[in-house]
Design an enzyme around this catalytic site. Structure first.
Site, PDB file in Angstrom:
ATOM      1  N   ASP A 168     -24.620  34.196   6.148  1.00 24.64           N
ATOM      2  CA  ASP A 168     -23.443  34.863   6.714  1.00 24.64           C
ATOM      3  C   ASP A 168     -23.231  36.242   6.384  1.00 24.64           C
ATOM      4  O   ASP A 168     -23.215  37.162   6.438  1.00 24.64           O
ATOM      5  CB  ASP A 168     -22.191  33.556   6.676  1.00 24.64           C
ATOM      6  CG  ASP A 168     -21.009  33.895   7.861  1.00 24.64           C
ATOM      7  OD1 ASP A 168     -21.189  34.774   8.527  1.00 24.64           O
ATOM      8  OD2 ASP A 168     -21.992  32.311   8.688  1.00 24.64           O
ATOM      9  N   HIS A 199     -15.347  35.260   7.591  1.00 29.84           N
ATOM     10  CA  HIS A 199     -16.752  34.132   8.436  1.00 29.84           C
ATOM     11  C   HIS A 199     -17.106  33.153   7.087  1.00 29.84           C
ATOM     12  O   HIS A 199     -17.008  32.099   7.344  1.00 29.84           O
ATOM     13  CB  HIS A 199     -17.687  34.814   9.421  1.00 29.84           C
ATOM     14  CG  HIS A 199     -18.342  33.999  10.384  1.00 29.84           C
ATOM     15  ND1 HIS A 199     -19.591  33.687  10.452  1.00 29.84           N
ATOM     16  CD2 HIS A 199     -18.234  33.533  11.469  1.00 29.84           C
ATOM     17  CE1 HIS A 199     -19.854  32.407  11.378  1.00 29.84           C
ATOM     18  NE2 HIS A 199     -18.808  32.432  12.109  1.00 29.84           N
ATOM     19  N   SER A 365     -19.910  27.306  15.086  1.00 24.93           N
ATOM     20  CA  SER A 365     -20.219  28.249  14.802  1.00 24.93           C
ATOM     21  C   SER A 365     -18.777  27.367  13.106  1.00 24.93           C
ATOM     22  O   SER A 365     -19.563  27.665  12.007  1.00 24.93           O
ATOM     23  CB  SER A 365     -20.199  29.347  13.770  1.00 24.93           C
ATOM     24  OG  SER A 365     -18.360  29.947  14.484  1.00 24.93           O
TER      25      SER A 365
END
Length: 995
Positions: A168, A199, A365
């Site tokens: 990520d 994120h 996600s």
């Protein structure tokens, strides 16, 4: 508009792993061409052997250098270093690929972002559901407790000694929410290990966070943060390949990848994912945020060896953003697989912020690390000493799908096996022994809506095979095989009416394979009505594990419960042409509606059960039976169908298809319904863009539909579409509709009924991209709908398909489709559509030179299933014509088949059940695809102003005249012969008398 470097980066893949320096030396010795150079990659993977190298190549030397590279013995292939871009966008934007028609930097992708929790929560909820949600949010209840993670924590399972790779945006050092950050690595071109976007930190927190407000599932899991995205949210395939290799070298157990896109043909990436799972790393990935549209699965989550995760809300409704199946790799000949594998809560999930504190976010996600956290917890249940002997990508997926709770409302292509159940999966793994299984393990036509679309349409004799594609999960080993063909075991005598052909993986690798059932009802079941039950069984074998001597084997069982009805009447049977559809990838197939500016690609499959699924349900509700043809038009028997439905097609047509369709309509009485789309070469040229994924200019290979090809197909009927791009609202009999980037009709025979409306032509104004309404756009009447009787058959053409496609539909035109099918299948004429005012007293006609032309600057054969290919009926067609060219195209008796197809001796040949009149056809000669077929028939349609039936009459006049002339000649010869016999008789009598 773009600044394009004259050097582009390419990935050179090798057949073997070696040190990067060895690969570099090999290329330097083997290449003589200048204009290239080796790129050093300085990252943690450089300490290990690699199977690829990164080189730059000057554009001027590209062809020569790549040609030399591909000829080197140790080089596997050469690919552009594709770039990935993810967007942390608001959920409602639904797309991170294009912004106002400008392509974002990086690879074309679907939005894998998540959004902060909002007031809108998709499907309607009951009062109790609202109450539950308010309680959950007010108390900040943990998603971990909803799945029972605390029960496993109480048993001492917390994810200890499990190595979790988070691919990520990275994570900050010494983050207070994490107990066990083992390593942070950077694979980008930025000099930082930190997460500046939030994120990666959030994902890691859902997996292993320990803050009381946002607990993760496995707080003792060892976190390995792979920073593969820059602060600008950009990544490259080469970064992923290096990071994947490093994950393999450092023996990761689980890997979460909350990214994806529609390009399942990015082979370096796809094949490296296979290698990841083949090395016993369990990969979990988000299925995508392109819901509620169907056919929007993201790669790599759509791969069978990856655990693909969809999202639900706290009411167990599928989240509106969650992508739906089926997979589209297998089209047009096959049928997609069931995906996602499982679903998990993906709304209002609590996770860690960049530095400290918690926040609530939504998206697949988010659902993906929910499942990844469960997987880490489940891995820790198995003792480390024999963990690798039991756990692998297949056995973990078996535990998840077999333990999942099936939800009441969604179908299998929305929920997969259902909502994950951590404790049920725990019970399965506690006593797990390596075995193979099939997913789904049941196909039940009585289980609706879960078994949609199969439960929506029963089986019947004479239909195209119904294909069900199941996934084989082999927990016994990374490699396996099926010993012999699967076997059908009916539960009673009626089960013998079922005929099943099987196609399946020759080698099951890595850990997974496929089994496709091609199901037909035998002809003796034409009048049967009832249910057929039974099992399909097969045995999977794998090599023995270390210390074992015998092959591992396991029996898989697939339960079938099928509904069968008597064969419906011809007028109720519709055939959908899937074969002539082309989608992205691999080519740039543009969207159908130019009003949609943030999604320029046509990638949803254009299948009855993807973006046309609402239309399919409507047709079933109207009493129609809809079958799919994934082979050329020569591969179906027109006597069996009321209408052939052609919608939004992009491919070309074989000459044999054009000839057969003409005969099917005019002599066999087949109805033909065509829904076209826009096609304008100037517009296509203006739609090109520079893609830094492939480092090349992308230009559409066709329009919304391939109008020049459709015009060839319709030329025998005197019908053709134009190149206008029309937009506007219109009404027929009180039904309001939107015409969205449709085309016009420029040829139509006299005597037909044509409907014209006032629209704006955006192609004429030159505003091809924006489709803006400006004063310089002329508003005139354009013909868009035509209906005509063609001797035995009937034809309807309409210039727009957006009103049938659920992807970007403004208003539907299902009402129009029903009226069209009433006409083409049943000769029921709607009084408004067939009003006297719509009847054509003279033919519409446009010269060949004014018809839309094909692009000459596109290598269409690279994308086409027709151009440069051999006509052949595939495994989606009736069993008796597999491997042949189809009906009416074979000699009678034993049929020649291509190698690899079984030979079926039909005795009387393929056409034994077809009327003899169909064997006499006037042949259509197609010299080339660039030639117009119209001139062949213009004398009939326009020069002599003959109506459509006269064309059909001419079909039998010539044979009839020949027969009459032959009879007259025969009578003449017979009379002459009789006179000669009389003369011989008379002379003979005279001789006898003289004697």
């Amino acid at each position: 508009m773009f600044e394009i470097n004259n050097r582009n980066n390419y990935i050179v893949r090798f057949l073997e792993y070696n040190r990067a320096e060895a690969h570099r030396d090999y290329l330097q010795l083997g290449l003589r061409s200048p204009g290239w150079g080796w790129i050093e990659r300085r990252n943690p993977a450089s300490r290990y052997p690699t199977d690829f190298g990164l080189v730059w190549i000057e554009e001027s030397a590209r062809e020569g250098v790549i040609g030399e590279l591909e000829r080197l013995g140790m080089v596997k292939d050469v690919n552009v270093d594709a770039s990935y871009t993810r967007g942390l966008l608001k959920e409602e934007s639904r797309d991170g690929r294009f912004i106002d028609e400008n392509k974002r930097p990086g690879k074309i992708f679907t939005s894998m972002s998540f959004s902060e929790a909002e007031n809108e929560h998709g499907a309607e909820m009951s009062n109790s559901s609202f109450s539950l949600r308010r309680e959950l949010l007010s108390e900040r209840s943990q998603v971990t407790s909803l799945f029972g993670a605390d029960a496993l924590w109480a048993k001492g399972y917390t994810g200890s000694k499990v190595k979790m790779a988070v691919f990520d945006t990275g994570i900050r050092d010494n983050h207070p929410h994490f107990r066990n950050i083992k390593e942070r690595t950077n694979w980008t071109n930025e000099n930082t290990l930190n997460d500046n976007l939030g994120h990666g930190t959030f994902v890691a927190g859902v997996v292993a966070g320990r803050d009381a407000e946002c607990l993760g599932f496995a707080p003792d899991t060892e976190i390995y943060a792979f920073r593969v995205f820059t602060d600008a949210q950009v990544s490259y395939t080469s970064w992923f390949l290096d990071a994947f290799n490093y994950a393999i070298a450092t023996n990761m157990d689980v890997l979460n990848l909350s990214i994806g896109g529609p390009d399942y043909l990015d082979l370096p990436f796809v094949e490296k994912v296979w290698e990841i799972t083949a090395n016993n790393i369990i990969m979990v990935s988000a299925i995508g945020n392109d819901g509620p549209l169907y056919g929007t699965l993201n790669n790599p989550a759509d791969q069978s060896d990856v655990i693909g995760v969809g999202g639900i809300d706290y009411s167990d409704h599928i989240a509106s953003f969650s992508s739906r199946g089926m997979s589209t790799w297998e089209l047009p000949h096959g049928y997609g697989r069931v995906k996602p594998d499982v679903v998990a809560y993906g709304r209002d999930i609590m996770g860690s912020k960049i530095s400290t504190g918690c926040k609530s976010l939504s998206g697949t996600s988010v659902a993906s690390p929910v499942v990844a956290g469960m997987v880490c917890l489940l891995v820790s249940v198995i003792p480390e000493s024999n963990r690798k002997d039991i756990l692998n990508p297949a056995s973990m997926k078996q535990a998840l799908v077999e333990g999942a709770a099936k939800l009441a409302g969604p179908n299998m292509y929305e929920q997969g096996a259902g909502r994950v159940d951590l404790l049920a999966s725990y019970e399965i793994l506690k006593s797990y022994q390596p075995r193979a299984s099939i997913f789904p393990s049941v196909l039940d036509y009585t289980d609706c809506p879960y078994s949609w679309p199969f439960c929506r349409q029963p089986l019947y004799a004479g239909a195209m095979p119904v294909i069900f594609n199941a996934t084989i999960l082999n927990g016994m080993g990374v490699t396996g095989y099926i010993e012999s063909s699967p076997t059908w075991h009916p539960s009673d005598e009626e089960g013998n009416l079922l005929s099943i052909h099987f196609t399946y993986s020759e080698v099951i690798w890595p850990w997974t394979g496929y089994l496709a059932l091609h199901i037909q009802i035998k002809e003796e079941g034409t009048q049967f009505s009832g249910e057929i039950e039974g099992n399909v069984t097969f045995r999977v074998f794998s090599p023995p594990a270390p210390g074992e001597k015998e092959l591992r084997s396991s029996t898989c069982v697939l339960q079938l419960k099928l509904k069968v009805v008597p064969t419906p009447p011809r007028s109720k049977r519709i055939l959908w042409d899937q074969f002539h559809n082309i989608k992205y990838p691999p080519g740039y197939i543009p969207r159908d509606s130019l009003d949609v500016r943030n999604d320029i690609l046509d990638w949803h499959g254009d299948h009855l059960h993807t973006n046309f699924h609402i239309m399919f349900n409507m047709l079933r509700d109207a009493g129609y039976y809809v079958e799919t043809l994934g082979s050329p038009l020569t591969c179906f028997d027109a006597h069996q169908y009321g209408t052939l439905l052609l919608v939004d097609l992009e491919d070309e047509y074989f000459p044999e298809e054009i000839e057969k369709l003409r005969d099917d309509v005019i002599n066999t009485g087949l109805g033909l319904a065509v829904f076209g789309e826009w096609y304008n070469v100037d517009t296509m040229v203006k739609m090109r863009f520079f893609d830094d994924n492939t480092r090349s200019w992308w230009t559409p290979i066709t329009g919304g539909a391939n109008i020049p090809a459709l015009n060839d197909l319709l030329a025998p009927f005197g019908i053709a579409f134009g190149d206008k791009i029309l937009n506007g609202d219109f009404s027929i009999d009180g039904e309001q509709s939107r015409y969205a980037s449709g085309t016009d009709i420029v040829r139509f025979p006299r005597g037909g009924h044509v409907h014209s409306f006032s629209f704006m032509d955006s192609s004429e104004s030159g505003a091809t991209q924006n489709v803006l309404r400006t004063s310089d756009m002329a508003v005139v009447d354009f013909p868009i709908l035509g209906l005509i009787e063609a001797n035995e058959g009937r034809i309807a053409v309409y210039g727009d398909s957006n009103c049938l496609d659920s992807s970007h539909m403004v208003t539907n035109c299902y009402w129009l489709l029903r009226k069209i099918l009433d006409f083409t299948s049943g000769n029921i004429r709607d009084p408004v559509l067939f009003s006297n005012s719509a009847k054509q007293d003279s033919a519409l006609y446009e010269e060949d030179s004014q018809l839309p032309s094909r692009r000459t600057d596109v290598n269409f054969s690279a994308y086409s299933a027709v151009v440069g290919k051999e006509l052949i009926c595939g495994i989606d067609s009736r069993f008796e014509i597999w491997g042949t060219k189809g009906y009416n195209l074979q000699v009678r008796g034993r049929n020649r088949r291509l190698p690899g197809y079984p030979v079926i001796d039909l005795g009387r040949g393929l056409n034994s059940s077809i009327r003899s009149s169909t064997s006499k056809r006037r042949k259509v000669n197609v010299k080339s695809k660039s030639d117009s077929l119209g001139n062949k028939y213009l004398g009939l349609f326009y020069g002599e102003e003959l109506d459509m039936p006269v064309l059909a009459t001419s079909h039998w006049i010539v044979p009839a005249l020949i027969a009459v002339i032959g009879l007259l000649l025969f009578l003449s010869f017979w009379r002459i012969r009789q006179k000669r016999r009389r003369r011989r008789k008379g002379s003979g009598s005279a001789r006898y008398s003289n004697l």
